[in-house]
Each structure stands twice: as structure tokens, then as C-alpha cells.
Scaffold this active site. Sequence first.
Site, PDB file in Angstrom:
ATOM      1  CD  GLN A  79       4.652  -2.039  -2.802  1.00  0.00           C
ATOM      2  OE1 GLN A  79       3.814  -2.541  -2.054  1.00  0.00           O
ATOM      3  NE2 GLN A  79       4.350  -1.527  -3.979  1.00  0.00           N
ATOM      4  CB  ALA A 100       3.757   2.521  -4.793  1.00  0.00           C
ATOM      5  CB  SER A 105       4.146   1.174  -1.346  1.00  0.00           C
ATOM      6  OG  SER A 105       2.868   0.596  -1.143  1.00  0.00           O
ATOM      7  CG  HIS A 107      -0.463  -1.164   0.157  1.00  0.00           C
ATOM      8  ND1 HIS A 107      -1.660  -1.609   0.653  1.00  0.00           N
ATOM      9  CD2 HIS A 107      -0.692  -0.795  -1.121  1.00  0.00           C
ATOM     10  CE1 HIS A 107      -2.584  -1.527  -0.290  1.00  0.00           C
ATOM     11  NE2 HIS A 107      -2.016  -1.030  -1.383  1.00  0.00           N
ATOM     12  CD  GLU A 164      -3.750   2.077  -7.713  1.00  0.00           C
ATOM     13  OE1 GLU A 164      -3.931   1.984  -6.479  1.00  0.00           O
ATOM     14  OE2 GLU A 164      -2.707   1.711  -8.277  1.00  0.00           O
ATOM     15  CG  HIS A 167      -4.938   2.660  -2.894  1.00  0.00           C
ATOM     16  ND1 HIS A 167      -3.859   1.827  -2.703  1.00  0.00           N
ATOM     17  CD2 HIS A 167      -4.710   3.733  -2.085  1.00  0.00           C
ATOM     18  CE1 HIS A 167      -3.009   2.383  -1.839  1.00  0.00           C
ATOM     19  NE2 HIS A 167      -3.524   3.539  -1.449  1.00  0.00           N
TER      20      HIS A 167
END
Length: 254
Positions: A79, A100, A105, A107, A164, A167
Site C-alpha cells: 500500500q 487510501a 486501507s 485492502h 469508486e 471497490h
Amino acid sequence: MNTLILEQANMHKGSLILINRMHPVFEEPAEDMLIPADHRHPDILLERRAAAMYAALIHSLDGGERIVPVSGYRTKKEQETIYTESMRENGEEFTRKYVAYPNHSEHQTGLAIDVGEQKEEIDFIRPDFPYTGICQEFRLKAARYGFIERYPQGKEAITGIAHEPWHFRYVGYPHAELIRKHQFTLEEYTEFVKSFPYGGEHLLFEADEQTAEIFYVHALSSPTVRIDIPSGARCEVSGNNVDGFVATVWRKNG
């Protein structure tokens, strides 16, 4: 009755943890808790439950050749690299909208996935995922499999991230259905559930001849909290990464 003991230390774990600029990632998933979201893309990983439900959603659409997983779990280091490269290539304004900050984040939790429509070229940061065709079919069925479109249009001031459409975040069922029904963000749902505390009126959701009883448990005042659950009932508990837990107790109707 069965008694569950909830430890404050686990408040940062679970499918309903809120990750944003105010609430960072405290703990990344263990390596053995991550599996490929799609066997055709073995390097794109999700937390096991999220991966299984993503695969089931894609299978229900027969969409494996038309919808592509673009990005799943990322380490903090990955990230950081994405953020730094975007700042250099796209500038600060773009990066703050679409990338992010490291340790903030979704993720990094293994619960988020970016998806794109199958094309010859796919943008890694902003893959095309329109509100038409197979992509919209995915979007309409996502909640039943526990996924929400995490950053909807018009909610940027709440999420801190630009719209987004690609996402998606796994929060589990029935929470995804409730978020969809009320058009909430995860931020708004986290606050909404607090209106249904343990010991008070609970939020009820009926589906598939069962009723889900959802309630919030405050956890900042003590290292541990005890809650009573009916014997034989299935109970799922997730931290919210803010100040407590969300418990979901399933009961059979009739």
C-alpha cells in the site's frame, strides 16, 4: 443460556471493522487466512470467508470470463508503494481521492476487492466497472453474498474517498443487505447499529425461515464484556474497530 466473553483486544477483528482515515488497520490477517479470490488469478487474495463468497457470487453470474479481480489483499508495504507511486505520477489531489493512506486501507484487511470489466487494458487504480450489463448484475446480487459497494457517489464527505464503483467490501450477510436497503455507508451503518444495544431493543432481519437478531456491545469501559446467547443459537461477533462489537444471533422461525 450460553455466556460469551468478548475481549476488548479483539475489537479490531472481524468482517464489520471500520477502516478509514480515522480508524486504522490494527492487525493484518495471518497468511493462512488468505486464499485466492479466483483460481484464474492466484495472486489476488482475500480472507477465506470473503474469498468463498466472492467465488460464489461470480459463479452465480457465470461471470468469470467477464469480471476480473484487479486487486485484493495488500500488505502495508504494498500500500505504501501504491500510494507513493500515485503521488508521484498522479499528484496529491488524485491520490487523496482514490488511494487510501497506508494502514488506513481496507485492502490490508483481506476484506476488500477491486473488480473490473474484462478488457484488453485495465486501470489498476480505477478499473472500469459500469452500472450496466454483467457489472450491474454483480452489483445487484452482491449484498446477498455479503458485499457492499463501499464508496458510493454522494457519500464522499462521509467516507473520505471519491466514488469508486469498482471497490467492494465484504461485511457479511445480513449486514450487506441492511446497508443496501438503507443506502448506508459502512460509517453510517456502524453508528446505526449502536441504536440497538445489548440489553435494549435489537435489530431484527428475517430471511430464509430465520431471524437475525443484531445488537451492539460497547467495549471501551472494560477489558472484557459478557453477553448471554440463547442455547443452540448460532452467533457471529465482529469488532467494529471503533468502540465495541456487533453480535448477530440467528434463530429459526416457528
